[in-house]
Design a protein around this motif. Sequence first.
Motif, PDB file in Angstrom:
ATOM      1  N   ARG A  10       0.828  -1.203   0.000  1.00  6.47           N
ATOM      2  CA  ARG A  10       0.000   0.000   0.000  1.00  6.47           C
ATOM      3  C   ARG A  10       0.865   1.256   0.000  1.00  6.47           C
ATOM      4  NH1 ARG A  10      -4.109  -0.563   4.185  1.00  6.47           N
ATOM      5  NH2 ARG A  10      -2.635   0.352   5.629  1.00  6.47           N
ATOM      6  N   ASN A  11       1.948   1.263   0.758  1.00  4.57           N
ATOM      7  CA  ASN A  11       2.845   2.421   0.769  1.00  4.57           C
ATOM      8  C   ASN A  11       3.534   2.618  -0.569  1.00  4.57           C
ATOM      9  OD1 ASN A  11       2.213   3.222   3.358  1.00  4.57           O
ATOM     10  ND2 ASN A  11       3.859   2.036   4.294  1.00  4.57           N
ATOM     11  N   LEU A  12       3.863   1.525  -1.247  1.00  2.00           N
ATOM     12  CA  LEU A  12       4.451   1.622  -2.588  1.00  2.00           C
ATOM     13  C   LEU A  12       3.454   2.262  -3.552  1.00  2.00           C
ATOM     14  CD1 LEU A  12       6.629   0.991  -4.712  1.00  2.00           C
ATOM     15  CD2 LEU A  12       5.532  -1.243  -4.991  1.00  2.00           C
ATOM     16  N   PHE A  13       2.205   1.809  -3.497  1.00  2.00           N
ATOM     17  CA  PHE A  13       1.185   2.395  -4.373  1.00  2.00           C
ATOM     18  C   PHE A  13       0.925   3.853  -4.032  1.00  2.00           C
ATOM     19  CE2 PHE A  13      -0.341  -2.047  -5.330  1.00  2.00           C
ATOM     20  CZ  PHE A  13      -0.023  -1.984  -6.684  1.00  2.00           C
ATOM     21  N   ARG A  14       0.975   4.206  -2.765  1.00  2.00           N
ATOM     22  CA  ARG A  14       0.812   5.609  -2.372  1.00  2.00           C
ATOM     23  C   ARG A  14       1.942   6.465  -2.936  1.00  2.00           C
ATOM     24  NH1 ARG A  14      -0.951   4.949   3.946  1.00  2.00           N
ATOM     25  NH2 ARG A  14      -3.074   4.285   3.516  1.00  2.00           N
ATOM     26  N   ALA A  15       3.161   5.961  -2.841  1.00  2.00           N
ATOM     27  CA  ALA A  15       4.312   6.699  -3.381  1.00  2.00           C
ATOM     28  C   ALA A  15       4.166   6.882  -4.886  1.00  2.00           C
ATOM     29  CB  ALA A  15       5.610   5.977  -3.037  1.00  2.00           C
ATOM     30  N   LEU A  16       3.730   5.837  -5.580  1.00  2.00           N
ATOM     31  CA  LEU A  16       3.520   5.940  -7.024  1.00  2.00           C
ATOM     32  C   LEU A  16       2.410   6.941  -7.348  1.00  2.00           C
ATOM     33  CD1 LEU A  16       3.855   2.233  -8.194  1.00  2.00           C
ATOM     34  CD2 LEU A  16       5.368   4.149  -8.762  1.00  2.00           C
ATOM     35  N   ALA A  17       1.342   6.929  -6.566  1.00  2.00           N
ATOM     36  CA  ALA A  17       0.235   7.856  -6.801  1.00  2.00           C
ATOM     37  C   ALA A  17       0.694   9.302  -6.622  1.00  2.00           C
ATOM     38  CB  ALA A  17      -0.929   7.529  -5.864  1.00  2.00           C
ATOM     39  N   VAL A  18       1.449   9.557  -5.581  1.00  2.00           N
ATOM     40  CA  VAL A  18       1.975  10.910  -5.365  1.00  2.00           C
ATOM     41  C   VAL A  18       2.929  11.289  -6.502  1.00  2.00           C
ATOM     42  CG1 VAL A  18       3.448  12.325  -3.858  1.00  2.00           C
ATOM     43  CG2 VAL A  18       1.661  10.876  -2.866  1.00  2.00           C
ATOM     44  N   PHE A  19       3.791  10.358  -6.902  1.00  2.00           N
ATOM     45  CA  PHE A  19       4.721  10.609  -8.003  1.00  2.00           C
ATOM     46  C   PHE A  19       3.961  10.977  -9.282  1.00  2.00           C
ATOM     47  CE2 PHE A  19       6.934   8.871 -11.732  1.00  2.00           C
ATOM     48  CZ  PHE A  19       8.071   9.654 -11.717  1.00  2.00           C
ATOM     49  N   SER A  58      -3.716   4.516  -9.942  1.00  2.00           N
ATOM     50  CA  SER A  58      -2.693   4.522  -8.897  1.00  2.00           C
ATOM     51  C   SER A  58      -3.287   4.944  -7.557  1.00  2.00           C
ATOM     52  CB  SER A  58      -1.511   5.421  -9.287  1.00  2.00           C
ATOM     53  OG  SER A  58      -1.874   6.781  -9.330  1.00  2.00           O
ATOM     54  N   TRP A  59      -4.199   5.911  -7.554  1.00  2.00           N
ATOM     55  CA  TRP A  59      -4.829   6.310  -6.290  1.00  2.00           C
ATOM     56  C   TRP A  59      -5.797   5.245  -5.789  1.00  2.00           C
ATOM     57  CZ3 TRP A  59      -2.990   9.305  -2.848  1.00  2.00           C
ATOM     58  CH2 TRP A  59      -2.174  10.372  -3.210  1.00  2.00           C
ATOM     59  N   LEU A  60      -6.472   4.557  -6.695  1.00  2.00           N
ATOM     60  CA  LEU A  60      -7.341   3.454  -6.271  1.00  2.00           C
ATOM     61  C   LEU A  60      -6.518   2.349  -5.613  1.00  2.00           C
ATOM     62  CD1 LEU A  60      -9.752   3.253  -9.322  1.00  2.00           C
ATOM     63  CD2 LEU A  60     -10.358   3.914  -6.982  1.00  2.00           C
ATOM     64  N   LEU A  61      -5.383   2.029  -6.199  1.00  2.00           N
ATOM     65  CA  LEU A  61      -4.538   0.977  -5.647  1.00  2.00           C
ATOM     66  C   LEU A  61      -3.817   1.421  -4.381  1.00  2.00           C
ATOM     67  CD1 LEU A  61      -3.101  -0.520  -8.932  1.00  2.00           C
ATOM     68  CD2 LEU A  61      -4.893  -1.477  -7.467  1.00  2.00           C
ATOM     69  N   ALA A  62      -3.625   2.725  -4.230  1.00  2.00           N
ATOM     70  CA  ALA A  62      -2.979   3.237  -3.013  1.00  2.00           C
ATOM     71  C   ALA A  62      -3.817   2.944  -1.775  1.00  2.00           C
ATOM     72  CB  ALA A  62      -2.740   4.744  -3.135  1.00  2.00           C
ATOM     73  N   ARG A  63      -5.100   2.808  -1.954  1.00  2.00           N
ATOM     74  CA  ARG A  63      -5.997   2.490  -0.842  1.00  2.00           C
ATOM     75  C   ARG A  63      -6.580   1.095  -1.040  1.00  2.00           C
ATOM     76  NH1 ARG A  63      -5.533   5.561   3.514  1.00  2.00           N
ATOM     77  NH2 ARG A  63      -7.580   4.801   4.020  1.00  2.00           N
ATOM     78  N   PHE A  64      -5.741   0.193  -1.468  1.00  2.00           N
ATOM     79  CA  PHE A  64      -6.144  -1.166  -1.809  1.00  2.00           C
ATOM     80  C   PHE A  64      -6.955  -1.835  -0.709  1.00  2.00           C
ATOM     81  CE2 PHE A  64      -5.672  -4.617  -4.676  1.00  2.00           C
ATOM     82  CZ  PHE A  64      -5.637  -5.772  -3.913  1.00  2.00           C
ATOM     83  N   SER A  65      -6.682  -1.556   0.538  1.00  2.00           N
ATOM     84  CA  SER A  65      -7.378  -2.223   1.638  1.00  2.00           C
ATOM     85  C   SER A  65      -8.846  -1.811   1.718  1.00  2.00           C
ATOM     86  CB  SER A  65      -6.685  -1.930   2.965  1.00  2.00           C
ATOM     87  OG  SER A  65      -6.787  -0.563   3.262  1.00  2.00           O
ATOM     88  N   TYR A  66      -9.214  -0.722   1.041  1.00  2.00           N
ATOM     89  CA  TYR A  66     -10.594  -0.265   1.073  1.00  2.00           C
ATOM     90  C   TYR A  66     -11.381  -0.711  -0.161  1.00  2.00           C
ATOM     91  CZ  TYR A  66      -9.061   2.704   4.855  1.00  2.00           C
ATOM     92  OH  TYR A  66      -8.553   3.151   6.040  1.00  2.00           O
TER      93      TYR A  66
END
Length: 129
Positions: A10-19, A58-66
């Motif tokens: 999830r943190n990797l996806f968050r970093a990618l989304a911000v990038f 990327s933002w959808l995957l950043a919150r994959f747990s939801y």
Amino acid sequence: MKRTKQLLVRNLFRALAVFFTVVITIGSLTRIDDNPLSQFELSDKLVHVGAYGVLCMSWLLARFSYRNKPIYPLIMALLVFAYGIVIEVFQHIGTSHRQADWYDLLANLTGILLAMALYNLIFRPKNVN
């Protein structure tokens, strides 16, 4: 261990989304002549579809747990679309070398809808009868 791995992903996806958000912001507000991508012969609208599709996914995957909360993808899609509107407004009032375009917003929305469809196709919870 499983929880740690989920958090890392999830943190990797968050970093990618911000990038991707930063890259799209810079790319949208800088002069096209200065952009190395301007040398490619891609349609501007196709670039918008791809960029906003990747951004939304990327933002959808950043919150994959939801992913099981049905409202989250809709909220995220609306936030990404609102971001696109803000970028278009900044292009109109904040730069002398870029202009706002309704068709850009339509292309952004197309990319967002494609990302939503793909996300729902892959991650939609399976109904058990």
